[in-house]
Design an enzyme around this catalytic site. Structure first.
Site, PDB file in Angstrom:
ATOM      1  CE  LYS A  83      -4.508   0.787   0.157  1.00 32.07           C
ATOM      2  NZ  LYS A  83      -5.601  -0.080  -0.292  1.00 32.07           N
ATOM      3  N   GLY A 141     -20.167   7.275   3.024  1.00 33.52           N
ATOM      4  CA  GLY A 141     -19.116   7.528   2.019  1.00 33.52           C
ATOM      5  C   GLY A 141     -19.693   7.306   0.636  1.00 33.52           C
ATOM      6  N   GLY A 175     -17.868   7.888  -2.466  1.00 35.75           N
ATOM      7  CA  GLY A 175     -16.817   8.059  -3.459  1.00 35.75           C
ATOM      8  C   GLY A 175     -16.913   6.951  -4.478  1.00 35.75           C
ATOM      9  CG  ASN A 176     -14.094   3.948  -7.144  1.00 33.73           C
ATOM     10  OD1 ASN A 176     -14.201   2.820  -6.690  1.00 33.73           O
ATOM     11  ND2 ASN A 176     -13.884   4.172  -8.420  1.00 33.73           N
ATOM     12  N   GLY A 199     -18.487   3.688  -2.392  1.00 33.44           N
ATOM     13  CA  GLY A 199     -19.844   3.853  -1.854  1.00 33.44           C
ATOM     14  C   GLY A 199     -20.834   4.303  -2.917  1.00 33.44           C
TER      15      GLY A 199
HETATM   16  P1  NAD Z   1     -12.917   7.946  -2.547  1.00 32.11           P
HETATM   17  O1  NAD Z   1     -11.870   8.944  -2.294  1.00 32.11           O
HETATM   18  O2  NAD Z   1     -13.408   7.773  -3.937  1.00 32.11           O
HETATM   19  O3  NAD Z   1     -14.198   8.234  -1.621  1.00 32.11           O
HETATM   20  C1  NAD Z   1     -14.152   8.330  -0.227  1.00 32.11           C
HETATM   21  C2  NAD Z   1     -15.520   8.802   0.235  1.00 32.11           C
HETATM   22  O4  NAD Z   1     -15.576   8.777   1.662  1.00 32.11           O
HETATM   23  C3  NAD Z   1     -15.859  10.232  -0.179  1.00 32.11           C
HETATM   24  O5  NAD Z   1     -17.235  10.295  -0.514  1.00 32.11           O
HETATM   25  C4  NAD Z   1     -15.590  11.033   1.095  1.00 32.11           C
HETATM   26  O6  NAD Z   1     -16.353  12.226   1.139  1.00 32.11           O
HETATM   27  C5  NAD Z   1     -16.049  10.038   2.123  1.00 32.11           C
HETATM   28  N1  NAD Z   1     -15.522  10.258   3.455  1.00 32.11           N
HETATM   29  C6  NAD Z   1     -14.257  10.552   3.816  1.00 32.11           C
HETATM   30  N2  NAD Z   1     -14.183  10.681   5.157  1.00 32.11           N
HETATM   31  C7  NAD Z   1     -15.417  10.427   5.628  1.00 32.11           C
HETATM   32  C8  NAD Z   1     -15.990  10.390   6.915  1.00 32.11           C
HETATM   33  N3  NAD Z   1     -15.255  10.641   8.009  1.00 32.11           N
HETATM   34  N4  NAD Z   1     -17.302  10.096   7.027  1.00 32.11           N
HETATM   35  C9  NAD Z   1     -18.034   9.840   5.926  1.00 32.11           C
HETATM   36  N5  NAD Z   1     -17.565   9.862   4.688  1.00 32.11           N
HETATM   37  C10 NAD Z   1     -16.273  10.151   4.549  1.00 32.11           C
HETATM   38  O7  NAD Z   1     -12.352   6.569  -1.965  1.00 32.11           O
HETATM   39  P2  NAD Z   1     -12.821   5.095  -2.315  1.00 32.11           P
HETATM   40  O8  NAD Z   1     -11.916   4.570  -3.360  1.00 32.11           O
HETATM   41  O9  NAD Z   1     -14.296   5.079  -2.540  1.00 32.11           O
HETATM   42  O10 NAD Z   1     -12.445   4.329  -0.969  1.00 32.11           O
HETATM   43  C11 NAD Z   1     -13.355   4.230   0.125  1.00 32.11           C
HETATM   44  C12 NAD Z   1     -12.934   3.067   1.003  1.00 32.11           C
HETATM   45  O11 NAD Z   1     -12.934   1.862   0.243  1.00 32.11           O
HETATM   46  C13 NAD Z   1     -11.528   3.173   1.604  1.00 32.11           C
HETATM   47  O12 NAD Z   1     -11.513   2.566   2.880  1.00 32.11           O
HETATM   48  C14 NAD Z   1     -10.686   2.338   0.643  1.00 32.11           C
HETATM   49  O13 NAD Z   1      -9.506   1.858   1.238  1.00 32.11           O
HETATM   50  C15 NAD Z   1     -11.672   1.218   0.363  1.00 32.11           C
HETATM   51  N6  NAD Z   1     -11.384   0.460  -0.860  1.00 32.11           N
HETATM   52  C16 NAD Z   1     -11.280   1.084  -2.063  1.00 32.11           C
HETATM   53  C17 NAD Z   1     -11.043   0.336  -3.196  1.00 32.11           C
HETATM   54  C18 NAD Z   1     -11.005   0.943  -4.571  1.00 32.11           C
HETATM   55  O14 NAD Z   1     -10.969   0.191  -5.536  1.00 32.11           O
HETATM   56  N7  NAD Z   1     -11.049   2.252  -4.710  1.00 32.11           N
HETATM   57  C19 NAD Z   1     -10.873  -1.060  -3.098  1.00 32.11           C
HETATM   58  C20 NAD Z   1     -10.991  -1.667  -1.849  1.00 32.11           C
HETATM   59  C21 NAD Z   1     -11.255  -0.888  -0.742  1.00 32.11           C
END
Ligand code: NAD
Length: 416
Positions: free
Chosen positions: A103, A214, A216-217, A219
């Site tokens: 990571k 959440g 983002g990508n 949620g």
């Molecule tokens: P992202 O940056 O696209 O989105 C993150 C989201 O979380 C945003 O909507 C942000 O506003 C929100 N957020 C941040 N802090 C917050 C809080 N305290 N309370 C509520 N919402 C909050 O990131 P992502 O890629 O969607 O990743 C989200 C999670 O999923 C992370 O834990 C990441 O490690 C995990 N993840 C991501 C992937 C991937 O393919 N992108 C794969 C496996 C796991």
């Protein structure tokens, strides 16, 4: 104090006990192979020099090249990156991919950077670390606040610095730049496949109420796929605010509203809700899809969901796990629930190395097969061991890693 890494170590130890595993495997995985830190210096748009700290943790390559995302976040630090890297080692073992775990990150709030500064910083991370990564060594991908565009800049910088032309040094790239069909939606869709495979066994209705923290990508995509699957998304949030409508939110409208106004505040017809209150709403399924340590001993007693689908990494602490288990709440653990991203990242890497481009239907089908099988295996093992799904998933992953340690000792010294 509980940190993501101490939580991850405690999860390992619990699984060792549940699976009666050799303590040596826990000892081996308790320390990453390598921890890399670099100072990244960039020129800001107004001509000043600014420094940032960048990280890469290469946790284990027992089963193949290190693999895992890069996070840009003001709270990213070495402890968090180490925990995320360890979880990647377990995730790739659980899904039986020929990959290890790593990571990366940068301590930065990317929202305060211009697009040009963000590009310079992304390229600076690669210039600092390119000798330690590459298609057969360590293949980074997106995570929180890192996008396909950022992967594109990074792969471009990597190829300028090396002879590599495979585009396989980073995954999660835009499809137009060697990315895989289906990668953007893979983590959200994968979570849904896992949930749907186990839904009946967990006693969740066919039209369930869903709360998502959440958007983002991960949620955001999960909200769409749950809605398409006939479920009712009753609450959603981002880092600043949340909205709640017990009758169900129109996910596409929420997304369009957020795009237009930059926020969820004032979304017509919904009640505002804080992130804390959202976690304890009356719902069938709670989907944490933001950051670590959201469900802790402080709020676990108040959780009303029957099932927690962990799309974020590390959202539930071990102390909260104990409370939830006693309350009869099922936690579908991160290393299973959010593994869709790394499965399709693996498919992207394979396509790049072979010079192929597969159809979205083909990629989705492969994802579905891997995750549905894996969900059934984790569920079956939890029944056999009379334990929760997290311990069960860890036991399966640790057994595969123990096997790799066995073959390593048979064939000579470590590759790391
Ligand atoms: P992202 O940056 O696209 O989105 C993150 C989201 O979380 C945003 O909507 C942000 O506003 C929100 N957020 C941040 N802090 C917050 C809080 N305290 N309370 C509520 N919402 C909050 O990131 P992502 O890629 O969607 O990743 C989200 C999670 O999923 C992370 O834990 C990441 O490690 C995990 N993840 C991501 C992937 C991937 O393919 N992108 C794969 C496996 C796991």
């Amino acid at each position: 104090m509980d940190t993501p890494f101490t939580n991850a170590l405690s999860q390992l130890e619990r699984a060792r006990v549940a699976g009666a595993l050799d303590p040596l495997i826990i000892d081996r995985l308790s320390r990453p192979d390598r921890e890399l830190t670099a100072t990244l210096r960039i020129r800001t748009d107004d001509g000043e020099m600014r420094s940032f700290t960048g990280y890469r943790v290469q946790h284990s390559n027992l089963r193949g090249p290190y693999k895992g995302g890069i996070r840009f976040h003001p709270k990213a630090d070495m402890d968090e990156v180490k925990a995320l890297a360890l979880w990647m080692t377990l995730k790739t073992a659980l899904t039986d991919l020929p990959l290890g775990g790593g990571k990366g990150g940068i301590t930065v709030d990317p929202k305060i950077l211009s697009a040009a500064e963000l590009e310079r910083l992304s390229r600076a991370w690669v210039r600092a670390l390119y000798r330690d990564i590459g298609p057969s060594i360590d293949i980074p991908a997106p995570d929180v606040n890192t996008t396909p565009q950022i992967m594109s800049w990074m792969v471009d910088e990597y190829e300028k610095l090396t002879d590599d032309t495979t585009h396989a040094s980073f995954t999660g790239k835009p499809v137009s730049d060697g990315g895989s069909e289906g990668r953007g939606k893979a983590t959200g869709l994968g979570g849904y496949i896992v949930f749907d495979t186990l839904r009946e066994a967990l006693g969740v209705p066919a039209s369930a109420r869903i709360v998502i923290q959440g958007m983002g990508n991960v949620g955001g995509e999960a909200a769409h796929v749950f809605a398409r699957g006939g479920h009712r998304v009753i609450a959603m949030s981002d880092s600043r605010s949340g909205i709640y409508d017990p009758a169900g939110l129109d996910v596409a409208r929420v997304e369009a509203y957020k795009k237009e106004t930059g926020s969820l505040q004032g979304f017509p017809g919904a009640q505002p809700i804080t992130n804390e209150a959202l976690l304890t709403l009356d719902t069938d399924v709670l989907v944490p899809a933001a950051l670590e340590n959201q469900i802790t001993e402080d709020n676990a007693h108040d959780i009303k969901a029957k099932v927690i689908l962990e799309l974020a990494n590390g959202p539930t602490t071990p102390a909260a796990d104990d409370i939830l288990l006693k309350k009869g709440v099922t936690v579908i653990p991160d290393i299973l629930a959010n593994s869709g991203g790394v499965v399709v990242s693996y498919l992207e890497w394979e396509q790049n190395l072979k010079g192929e481009h597969w159809s979205e239907a083909d990629v989705d089908q492969k994802l579905e097969t891997v995750l549905a099988d894996q969900a059934r295996e984790v569920f079956g093992r939890s029944t056999a061991l009379s334990t929760d799904l997290r311990r069960s998933a860890y036991v399966i992953a640790l057994e595969r890693l123990a096997q790799a340690i066995g073959s390593e000792s048979a064939s000579g010294p470590s590759r790391s």
